[in-house]
Design an enzyme around this catalytic site. Structure first.
Site, short mmCIF file in Angstrom:
data_model
loop_
_atom_site.label_atom_id
_atom_site.label_comp_id
_atom_site.label_asym_id
_atom_site.label_seq_id
_atom_site.Cartn_x
_atom_site.Cartn_y
_atom_site.Cartn_z
N ASN A 9 0.96 -72.35 2.49
CA ASN A 9 1.64 -72.23 3.79
C ASN A 9 0.88 -71.55 4.69
OD1 ASN A 9 2.73 -72.59 6.33
ND2 ASN A 9 4.77 -72.27 5.53
N TRP A 10 -0.12 -71.49 5.32
CA TRP A 10 -1.10 -70.77 6.12
C TRP A 10 -0.23 -70.33 7.47
CZ3 TRP A 10 -6.88 -72.51 6.51
CH2 TRP A 10 -7.44 -72.60 5.02
N LYS A 11 0.90 -71.08 7.82
CA LYS A 11 1.62 -70.82 8.92
C LYS A 11 0.57 -70.65 10.17
CE LYS A 11 4.93 -68.52 6.28
NZ LYS A 11 5.98 -67.52 6.22
N HIS A 97 10.96 -76.19 7.65
CA HIS A 97 10.65 -74.63 7.42
C HIS A 97 11.68 -73.88 8.13
CE1 HIS A 97 8.91 -70.95 6.74
NE2 HIS A 97 8.25 -71.28 5.81
N GLU A 99 11.47 -70.98 9.46
CA GLU A 99 10.73 -70.51 10.69
C GLU A 99 11.06 -71.59 11.86
OE1 GLU A 99 7.03 -69.46 9.35
OE2 GLU A 99 7.91 -67.93 8.20
N GLU A 169 13.54 -72.23 -0.23
CA GLU A 169 13.09 -71.00 0.21
C GLU A 169 14.43 -70.11 0.88
OE1 GLU A 169 8.59 -71.41 1.02
OE2 GLU A 169 9.86 -72.02 2.88
N GLY A 175 8.53 -63.80 3.32
CA GLY A 175 7.52 -62.83 3.79
C GLY A 175 8.08 -61.32 3.71
N SER A 215 8.01 -65.09 -1.18
CA SER A 215 7.40 -63.85 -1.70
C SER A 215 6.57 -64.37 -3.05
CB SER A 215 8.03 -62.83 -1.72
OG SER A 215 8.28 -62.20 -0.38
N GLY A 236 3.37 -68.47 1.02
CA GLY A 236 3.05 -67.99 2.46
C GLY A 236 1.76 -67.11 2.28
#
Ligand code: PEP
Length: 254
Positions: A9-11, A97, A99, A169, A175, A215, A236
């Site tokens: 997941n490059w975000k 997600h 976020e 998650e 992160g 992570s 991520g």
């Protein structure tokens, strides 16, 4: 055997040049994928043509979108429909997600619509769930995650639910450098599978890939992925580092 998946997941990261170079370096790296393993790159939407050009036709490698709109088309400025992604070769879409739930107020009912929209066109939702730290500290993570799954997914038929990939998650591990222990991951993954088993039957539940995210890195991936109910990871930060992500791919169960 269930599909074992390493999903990047490059975000909202990387310039076009950096994305180009990361994909080139990864393709030049030693990785081995058996027929029940897959690697998925969830790149920013604007880099999808680049990723398609580099990755199309590579066995067991797929490109994902990081979100889509629930409607098929219409006056939704700035949004992208699942069918539009499919039309350019993208058949996996991350949904829900944390976020997006937090910063874009995505609700369970909206995610139910998005999941149905993705399945309706024959694409694969990667459905995210997971609890915040306060819920983990209160010890109520199982019921929290169960509600997320029930509210957004349980209207889906058994023959469609097997096409959904789940990503568990824990928000406190995303992160932050804090990873769930492999025991914590196994415990809740087994619980998630039991939730699907209770609703759809064990045979269906056993077919659903459940990824761990939070992570994951080269140094912990082997141990986490070795758990019986962990079928790979949604990654991520470490997916932006060639050596890290290559090692994570190689840590998948065969
Ligand atoms: C993610 O956001 O999906 C994620 C797991 O991030 P990280 O690996 O950086 O914790």
């Amino acid at each position: 055997m269930r599909k074992q998946i390493a999903a990047a997941n490059w975000k909202m990261n990387l310039s076009h040049h950096e994305a180009d170079s990361l994909l080139d370096q990864l393709l030049a790296t030693e990785y081995h994928l058996s027929s029940n393993q897959a690697v998925i790159f969830a790149v920013p939407a604007i880099y999808i043509p680049l990723a398609v050009q580099k990755l199309n036709g590579k066995p067991n490698i797929f490109i994902a979108a990081q979100n889509c709109h629930q409607k098929a088309n219409g006056a939704y400025t700035g949004e992208i429909a699942a069918s539009m992604f499919a039309s350019v070769g993208v058949h996996h879409i991350i949904l829900g997600h944390s976020e997006r739930r937090e910063y874009f107020a995505e609700s369970d009912s909206e995610l139910a619509e998005k999941t149905e929209a993705v399945l309706a066109i024959g694409s694969t939702p990667i459905f995210c769930c997971g609890e915040p730290l306060s819920i983990r500290e209160a010890g109520t993570q199982n019921s929290f995650v169960e509600a997320q799954l029930k509210n957004a997914l349980f209207q889906i038929s058994a023959d469609q639910i097997v096409k959904v990939v789940i990503a568990y998650e824990p928000i406190w591990a995303i992160g932050t450098g804090k990873t769930a222990t492999s025991e914590q991951a196994q415990e809740i993954h087994a619980y998630i599978r039991s939730v699907f088993a209770a609703h759809y039957g064990q045979n269906i539940a056993d077919q659903i890939s459940i990824l761990y995210g939070g992570s994951v890195k080269a140094s912990n991936s082997k141990e986490i992925f070795s758990q019986p109910d962990v079928d790979g990871g949604l990654v991520g930060g470490a997916s932006l580092i060639v050596t890290e992500f290559a090692a994570i791919i190689n840590a998948l169960k065969s």
